[in-house]
Design an enzyme around this catalytic site. Sequence first.
Site, mmCIF file in Angstrom:
data_model
loop_
_atom_site.group_PDB
_atom_site.id
_atom_site.type_symbol
_atom_site.label_atom_id
_atom_site.label_comp_id
_atom_site.label_asym_id
_atom_site.label_seq_id
_atom_site.Cartn_x
_atom_site.Cartn_y
_atom_site.Cartn_z
ATOM 1 N N HIS A 56 1.902 4.693 1.421
ATOM 2 C CA HIS A 56 2.704 4.714 0.009
ATOM 3 C C HIS A 56 2.525 5.863 -0.653
ATOM 4 O O HIS A 56 1.848 6.792 0.264
ATOM 5 C CB HIS A 56 1.872 3.697 -1.094
ATOM 6 N N HIS A 58 1.009 7.650 -2.935
ATOM 7 C CA HIS A 58 -0.050 8.162 -3.802
ATOM 8 C C HIS A 58 -0.644 9.487 -3.222
ATOM 9 O O HIS A 58 -0.840 9.586 -2.034
ATOM 10 C CB HIS A 58 -1.299 7.362 -3.942
ATOM 11 N N ASP A 60 -3.642 10.814 -2.607
ATOM 12 C CA ASP A 60 -4.704 10.701 -1.861
ATOM 13 C C ASP A 60 -4.205 9.981 -0.451
ATOM 14 O O ASP A 60 -5.099 10.055 0.461
ATOM 15 C CB ASP A 60 -5.951 9.913 -2.384
ATOM 16 N N HIS A 61 -3.051 9.700 -0.306
ATOM 17 C CA HIS A 61 -2.503 9.241 0.924
ATOM 18 C C HIS A 61 -1.440 10.238 1.549
ATOM 19 O O HIS A 61 -1.000 10.047 2.923
ATOM 20 C CB HIS A 61 -1.771 7.932 0.896
ATOM 21 N N HIS A 114 0.104 -2.900 -5.071
ATOM 22 C CA HIS A 114 -0.382 -1.776 -5.675
ATOM 23 C C HIS A 114 0.481 -0.697 -5.973
ATOM 24 O O HIS A 114 0.349 -0.145 -7.128
ATOM 25 C CB HIS A 114 -1.313 -1.082 -4.443
ATOM 26 N N ASP A 131 -3.745 0.974 0.662
ATOM 27 C CA ASP A 131 -4.393 0.296 -0.875
ATOM 28 C C ASP A 131 -4.162 -0.977 -0.944
ATOM 29 O O ASP A 131 -3.992 -1.359 -2.102
ATOM 30 C CB ASP A 131 -4.323 1.400 -1.565
ATOM 31 N N HIS A 169 -9.828 2.884 2.045
ATOM 32 C CA HIS A 169 -11.003 3.316 1.492
ATOM 33 C C HIS A 169 -12.163 2.622 1.918
ATOM 34 O O HIS A 169 -12.267 1.624 2.272
ATOM 35 C CB HIS A 169 -10.714 3.090 -0.088
#
Length: 256
Positions: A56, A58, A60-61, A114, A131, A169
């Site tokens: 996805h 985001h 942090d990915h 998410h 996530d 995570h």
Amino acid sequence: MSEISVTAIPAFSDNYIWLISTGGEECAVVDPGDAGPVIRELTQQGLKLRYILLTHHHPDHTGGVAELANCYDVSIFGPHYARIPGQDRSFSEGESVRLPLLDLEFKVIEVPGHTSSHIAFFGHECLFCGDTLFSVGCGRLFEGSPEQMQSSLDKLARLPAPTRVFCAHEYTLSNCDFALAVEPENADLLKRASEVEAFRSVGRSTVPSELGEELAVNPFLRTREPAVVAAAQNRRPGVQPGAETLAVIRQWKDSF
Ligand code: ZN
Ligand code: FE
């Protein structure tokens, strides 16, 4: 097909970037939120990055994608409705992502909840679920409804029990605290919680877990279990098993 090897590249405070290889010098990574740790690891192991898989959009990915694409000759594969610049191909439900240089292939599973365009990759008894599903937990509902998350988790729950769950995570310790509030008498969960505590106290990763075990301990995969439904009904009388129960416990977790 080759023998798959998956190792964690820790990033930020609690992200895992998954490094996939098959014994040769070519490799893939899943969700590289940061390029630095990936480049260091690949340099150390003498590996060449050839594929980036994204669950996805985001940051942090995906934050490391542009820099990695500058450093390596990579193909970048991700979800449909991509909000990710530089992606080479978008995949939807049921399509296969082929990594010919690694002789690997993953099935794409659409798992909105998410985010609305979140996907997971499944193959070689490995699930890369970003996530959506965490060990003993699930992702926050930023863009999707509880109904969507319930049906996404239902799809993942139907995969073979020995599937290894590579989530993005290290949240398992706090997830266990919450899960025990929902199901204080779940013996499998009590066992998992003490194992997780022991692992984390020596800095050991609790991921991957096995899907079969998640089914026994993860409250978000257990929204039709009487004990979980009862815990939800304690907070909101009359809620039904499934998505309604998921909605209540997800909201409870958000403020836990
Ligand atoms: Zn996310
Ligand atoms: Fe994340």
